[in-house]
Every structure is written in structure tokens, then in C-alpha cells.
Design a protein around this motif. Sequence first.
Motif, PDB file in Angstrom:
ATOM      1  N   GLN A   1       0.828  -1.206   0.000  1.00 19.47           N
ATOM      2  CA  GLN A   1       0.000   0.000   0.000  1.00 19.47           C
ATOM      3  C   GLN A   1       0.861   1.254   0.000  1.00 19.47           C
ATOM      4  N   LYS A   2       1.943   1.213   0.794  1.00 20.00           N
ATOM      5  CA  LYS A   2       2.798   2.383   0.967  1.00 20.00           C
ATOM      6  C   LYS A   2       4.262   1.983   0.755  1.00 20.00           C
ATOM      7  N   PRO A   3       4.722   1.845  -0.469  1.00 15.88           N
ATOM      8  CA  PRO A   3       6.110   1.431  -0.688  1.00 15.88           C
ATOM      9  C   PRO A   3       7.140   2.434  -0.181  1.00 15.88           C
ATOM     10  N   TRP A   4       6.686   3.603   0.195  1.00 17.69           N
ATOM     11  CA  TRP A   4       7.565   4.619   0.788  1.00 17.69           C
ATOM     12  C   TRP A   4       7.670   4.467   2.307  1.00 17.69           C
ATOM     13  N   LEU A   5       6.964   3.488   2.896  1.00 17.79           N
ATOM     14  CA  LEU A   5       6.913   3.360   4.356  1.00 17.79           C
ATOM     15  C   LEU A   5       8.279   3.028   4.952  1.00 17.79           C
ATOM     16  N   PHE A   6       9.078   2.242   4.246  1.00 11.06           N
ATOM     17  CA  PHE A   6      10.428   1.942   4.731  1.00 11.06           C
ATOM     18  C   PHE A   6      11.220   3.234   4.938  1.00 11.06           C
ATOM     19  N   LYS A   7      11.149   4.121   3.961  1.00 11.29           N
ATOM     20  CA  LYS A   7      11.888   5.385   4.056  1.00 11.29           C
ATOM     21  C   LYS A   7      11.350   6.240   5.185  1.00 11.29           C
ATOM     22  N   GLN A   8      10.048   6.262   5.352  1.00 14.33           N
ATOM     23  CA  GLN A   8       9.461   7.040   6.444  1.00 14.33           C
ATOM     24  C   GLN A   8       9.939   6.525   7.799  1.00 14.33           C
ATOM     25  N   ILE A   9       9.936   5.216   7.959  1.00 14.94           N
ATOM     26  CA  ILE A   9      10.338   4.627   9.243  1.00 14.94           C
ATOM     27  C   ILE A   9      11.824   4.854   9.499  1.00 14.94           C
ATOM     28  N   SER A  10      12.656   4.602   8.493  1.00 14.41           N
ATOM     29  CA  SER A  10      14.097   4.778   8.695  1.00 14.41           C
ATOM     30  C   SER A  10      14.433   6.231   9.011  1.00 14.41           C
ATOM     31  N   SER A  11      13.734   7.169   8.371  1.00 19.43           N
ATOM     32  CA  SER A  11      13.968   8.586   8.655  1.00 19.43           C
ATOM     33  C   SER A  11      13.559   8.936  10.074  1.00 19.43           C
ATOM     34  N   ALA A  12      12.414   8.403  10.512  1.00 17.32           N
ATOM     35  CA  ALA A  12      11.939   8.675  11.872  1.00 17.32           C
ATOM     36  C   ALA A  12      12.897   8.104  12.913  1.00 17.32           C
TER      37      ALA A  12
ATOM     38  N   ARG B   1      -0.581 -10.551 -10.723  1.00 16.07           N
ATOM     39  CA  ARG B   1       0.350  -9.685  -9.972  1.00 16.07           C
ATOM     40  C   ARG B   1      -0.212  -8.264  -9.849  1.00 16.07           C
ATOM     41  N   LYS B   2      -0.819  -7.769 -10.915  1.00 17.47           N
ATOM     42  CA  LYS B   2      -1.430  -6.445 -10.851  1.00 17.47           C
ATOM     43  C   LYS B   2      -2.629  -6.461  -9.906  1.00 17.47           C
ATOM     44  N   GLN B   3      -3.448  -7.492  -9.985  1.00 16.25           N
ATOM     45  CA  GLN B   3      -4.612  -7.588  -9.106  1.00 16.25           C
ATOM     46  C   GLN B   3      -4.196  -7.557  -7.644  1.00 16.25           C
ATOM     47  N   ARG B   4      -3.197  -8.357  -7.300  1.00 17.88           N
ATOM     48  CA  ARG B   4      -2.743  -8.424  -5.907  1.00 17.88           C
ATOM     49  C   ARG B   4      -2.208  -7.077  -5.428  1.00 17.88           C
ATOM     50  N   PHE B   5      -1.503  -6.386  -6.298  1.00 20.67           N
ATOM     51  CA  PHE B   5      -0.987  -5.070  -5.941  1.00 20.67           C
ATOM     52  C   PHE B   5      -2.125  -4.096  -5.669  1.00 20.67           C
ATOM     53  N   PHE B   6      -3.105  -4.054  -6.556  1.00 19.86           N
ATOM     54  CA  PHE B   6      -4.189  -3.082  -6.416  1.00 19.86           C
ATOM     55  C   PHE B   6      -5.096  -3.372  -5.216  1.00 19.86           C
ATOM     56  N   ILE B   7      -5.170  -4.627  -4.791  1.00 23.43           N
ATOM     57  CA  ILE B   7      -5.956  -4.950  -3.597  1.00 23.43           C
ATOM     58  C   ILE B   7      -5.486  -4.120  -2.401  1.00 23.43           C
ATOM     59  N   TYR B   8      -4.193  -3.900  -2.308  1.00 22.45           N
ATOM     60  CA  TYR B   8      -3.637  -3.142  -1.179  1.00 22.45           C
ATOM     61  C   TYR B   8      -3.426  -1.666  -1.527  1.00 22.45           C
ATOM     62  N   PHE B   9      -2.926  -1.403  -2.719  1.00 24.43           N
ATOM     63  CA  PHE B   9      -2.602  -0.030  -3.103  1.00 24.43           C
ATOM     64  C   PHE B   9      -3.838   0.868  -3.088  1.00 24.43           C
ATOM     65  N   CYS B  10      -4.982   0.356  -3.459  1.00 30.20           N
ATOM     66  CA  CYS B  10      -6.196   1.169  -3.536  1.00 30.20           C
ATOM     67  C   CYS B  10      -6.709   1.601  -2.160  1.00 30.20           C
ATOM     68  N   ASP B  11      -6.167   1.016  -1.109  1.00 34.30           N
ATOM     69  CA  ASP B  11      -6.555   1.453   0.238  1.00 34.30           C
ATOM     70  C   ASP B  11      -6.060   2.858   0.544  1.00 34.30           C
ATOM     71  N   ASN B  12      -5.264   3.427  -0.340  1.00 35.61           N
ATOM     72  CA  ASN B  12      -4.809   4.810  -0.163  1.00 35.61           C
ATOM     73  C   ASN B  12      -5.908   5.834  -0.478  1.00 35.61           C
TER      74      ASN B  12
END
Length: 333
Positions: free
Chosen positions: A237-248, A283-294
Motif C-alpha cells: 500500500q505504501k512502498p515509501w513506508l520503509f523510508k518514512q520509518i528509517s527517517s523517523a 500480480r497487478k490484481q494483488r498489488f491493487f488490492i492493497y494499493f487502492c486502500d490509499n
Amino acid sequence: MKLLLAPMATLSHEALRNLIFRFGGCDEYYCEMIHATSLVSGGKFEEFYIRTQPEPDKMVWQLTDYREEALKEASKIVSELGGIGIDINMGCPAPDIYRTGAGCAWMSKPLQEVASMLNKVKSVLDSSTTSCKRLSCKIRLGEEDFTIEKLFAYCDMLVSEGVTQITLHPRTRKEKYTRKARWEYVNQLCEYLKTKYSSLNLQIIGNGSIFSVEDAISSIKKAPNIDGIMLGRNAIQKPWLFKQISSALSNEEFKTEIDLFELAIDFMKDIENCQPQEFWKTRKQRFFIYFCDNFQFGNYLKSQLINNDGFEIQKNILQEYFEKMPSERFLTI
């Protein structure tokens, strides 16, 4: 504090790793589960499970099977690809995996049977001529009748067979993802192993119920001596979450604006570049299942995307959504 991408079937592939790398990457990328027997027999699609980009040196090869010899032979193949090491899947609760005797079923077998399998895999790593040397396991609490004493005894066996990194997903097999992960058990396991094996460089990783920076910090506070945290579905859902956590965790400022439309388009293109055509749809379906929660109307968008196939069709669906909801296209974090 290490940050790791969890092994997720149909999800932890090269395209997702590329997307995470775009935001700075993570410390270890676990591949999606590799079925050892299929790899050894040279299955049609196995080459796509062992791709190493974008950071080959950070790859961890997760193998699943119930056959000792298959796991040993598969270890020979992936160890030659380099990376950090091999992880044995002992935590997958999926019924079709469990029924074969793989995944979480390993935690219900006699300890000597599990030790025999680990010994065979470890012998391969010890003889490897590449950087692929570490043996790790991803586990759960066990069955519904688990006790902390049983968990300790199981992990004692893992350590005795050369396992140097253990990831605990603190839920039972039947709980799957239905309740909040119990990080107090991650803390208890960490305290037990770090005390008993203080002379070893034993790494303990926690996994589960981390959906935000706040969740990550809270989990670390509950288990302050862990060596890392593993992210799964929310890294999609949030592929940027790693960067957010490491920065914090580093007290660094991290601000950026993300074009979610372009991100989705780039991901779909990457799927078609690095996956076989037979995999594109799922693979696209599985990605969108989570990504669309944004998105505010994510369920509607998700339904449209997973029930329609083809790059141009899905691109148009996304375009139409953002034309109606322009404020949701750009995310500032």
C-alpha cells in the motif's frame, strides 16, 4: 534497526522491490516463497522467482517445501546466486501449504525431523563459495495450544542447527491475520535468546501489525532489543513506508510529493518488463488490492481495476478516477 521486506506469495517480486527501491529501499528483501521441488525440477516460471534486482546483495531466498532433499537441492541453486542467505518458511498458515507438511506445519513436527532438514540446508551454505551464508527461519507462535516454553524449545533447536536469524510473526496458525500481532511474545523470545546465546550474533526480527511509522515505533518500544522489523502488506500500500520509518528512527526529515497515478503506471509497466505474461493479471490484481486502500473510494477503484484486464484499460480507469478525485492523485508526506 534493520528494515526487511516480508516474503509474500505473488507480491515480493522484482517489480515491488523496484518500487520500494525508488524510495530508498530497505535492508533485506525476502523473495516471494520459492517452492523447492518446482525449482529443482526446472519449472517453467522458476527463473522469475530467482531474479535479483534491484539490490542483489540484499536478497534473502525463502524456500518452502516438506521434502528435506528438495530443500537441500534448492539451496544449492539459490546459494550460487549470492545474496545474504536462505530462509526456511515455517510460518505460512495457508491451508494448501500447511496440508502438504510445509510452512507452519514444520512447527508441529518432531524437533529431530526439523533439525535434520536444517542440517542439510546448513551444509550447503557452509560450502557455498558466494556471500550467501546465513540460515534463517520465519516462524509463528505455533498452533492454538502453543506455550512460550514450546516456542523457546523450538528456537533452541533452530539455534543449535545454525540458524542465526529468526523472524517471529506473533500470531498462531489459525489466527492468520485476524487479530493484532502480540508483540509481547516477540519481546519475550528476544530476551530469552539474547540472554541464553549472548556469545552468538543472533538476530531477532519482529513482524506483524505495522501499518505506519507510529506502529513501527510502538512495536520497537514493546520489544526494544530486537534487531529489525519486517513489513508485509503495508509495504505494498505504501512502498515509501520503509523510508518514512528509517527517517523517523534516525531523526531525519523526510518530505516528498508522490504522484500516485504515475507510481501505479510505472508499476504496471515494470510487471510487464520483469514477469511472464501469464503472471501480469494476477500480480497487478494483488498489488491493487492493497494499493487502492490509499484512496477515499478505494473499494470502488479496486473493483474496477481487478475486474478489468489490460494495461490501457487499467490506465484509463486510474485516469478517470483521478480526474474525478484530483486531490487524491498527489500525496505529500
